[in-house]
Design an enzyme around this catalytic site. Structure first.
Site, PDB file in Angstrom:
ATOM      1  CG  LEU A 108      38.357  23.638  59.789  1.00  0.00           C
ATOM      2  CD1 LEU A 108      37.955  24.263  59.422  1.00  0.00           C
ATOM      3  CD2 LEU A 108      39.888  23.842  59.883  1.00  0.00           C
ATOM      4  CG  ASP A 109      40.673  23.389  66.893  1.00  0.00           C
ATOM      5  OD1 ASP A 109      40.084  23.891  66.313  1.00  0.00           O
ATOM      6  OD2 ASP A 109      42.183  23.089  66.655  1.00  0.00           O
ATOM      7  CG  LEU A 110      34.954  22.106  69.803  1.00  0.00           C
ATOM      8  CD1 LEU A 110      34.122  20.998  69.233  1.00  0.00           C
ATOM      9  CD2 LEU A 110      35.262  21.797  71.406  1.00  0.00           C
TER      10      LEU A 110
END
Length: 240
Positions: A108-110
């Site tokens: 999951l991205d930032l």
């Protein structure tokens, strides 16, 4: 390069086992520090089976780990990696000792929060991330502006990405509530391409303002709060 079922590149195996990042793995292989079944490895892309092959790093064997899988509510602002070169907090910093021996199933991205599965079972991780299996990832999405049913139909048919020659597609996109200011949707994916949901909505001029993964295959986020986690049983994953 495509590998037989259960096999991955040596550099990936070292990363998945939590022994080294892929770049570190390549350097260690080049330095002759890695052995597979007693032989010095010469190719970081060589096919290995993490559950069957004996992998040694600097003379130490990566021993088998007890089966364990957890569901973690990843907060926004942390990255899904074991070490971050920019010094940002990671999911493993958040988990501390509870994350020992685990590998993340996908990323999951930032700026994305929600359900992240972590496991000691590399074959399970491969099955859940293999696009050919079509494992559903479900997201609650908030975007700027009004999204119509016609827009949702277009997202499900597929949209050509402008930045690279590929088609992005949601397996399902449904509006929960909307106004001229913003729209709340449920979106499902089965491939998990990089930033796929954000890129899909950018393509129709509706930038994402909030993205929360609420389910991955049969596992749901449920009532887990940001930073909380729970153990997942084999039974919950039996059909995967």
């Amino acid at each position: 390069m495509k590998y037989p079922p259960g096999f991955v590149a040596l550099e990936r195996a070292l990363s998945k086992l939590g022994l080294a990042s892929r770049s570190e793995a390549r350097r260690l292989v080049d330095a002759g520090e890695v052995r597979v079944n007693g032989r010095v490895a010469g190719d970081p892309l060589a096919a290995v089976h993490p559950e069957r092959d004996r992998i040694e790093l600097s003379g130490k064997t990566a021993g088998p780990r007890a089966w364990r899988t957890i569901a973690f509510h990843k907060p926004r602002g942390i990255v899904t990696t074991r070490r971050d070169p920019e010094g940002r907090p990671t999911v493993f910093d958040a988990l501390g000792a509870d994350g020992d021996g685990l590998i993340a199933v996908g990323r999951l991205d930032l700026a994305t929060s929600g359900l992240l599965l972590l496991t000691t079972d590399t074959q399970l991780a491969e099955r859940l991330t293999n696009p050919e299996r079509g494992v559903v990832r479900r997201y609650a999405v908030t975007v700027r502006g009004l999204v119509s049913d016609e827009d949702c139909a277009a997202l499900e048919r597929g949209i050509a990405a402008s930045a690279r020659p590929e088609t992005l597609r949601a397996s399902r996109a449904a509006v929960r509530k909307s106004s001229r200011r913003e729209t709340h949707l449920i979106v499902e994916l089965t491939e998990g391409k990089n930033r796929e949901i954000r890129r899909l909505f950018e393509a129709i001029g509706r930038p994402v303002t909030r993205l929360l993964r609420v389910a991955y295959g049969p596992i749901e986020l449920g009532t887990l709060q940001p930073g909380q986690w729970r153990e997942v049983t084999r039974g919950e994953l039996s059909r995967w």
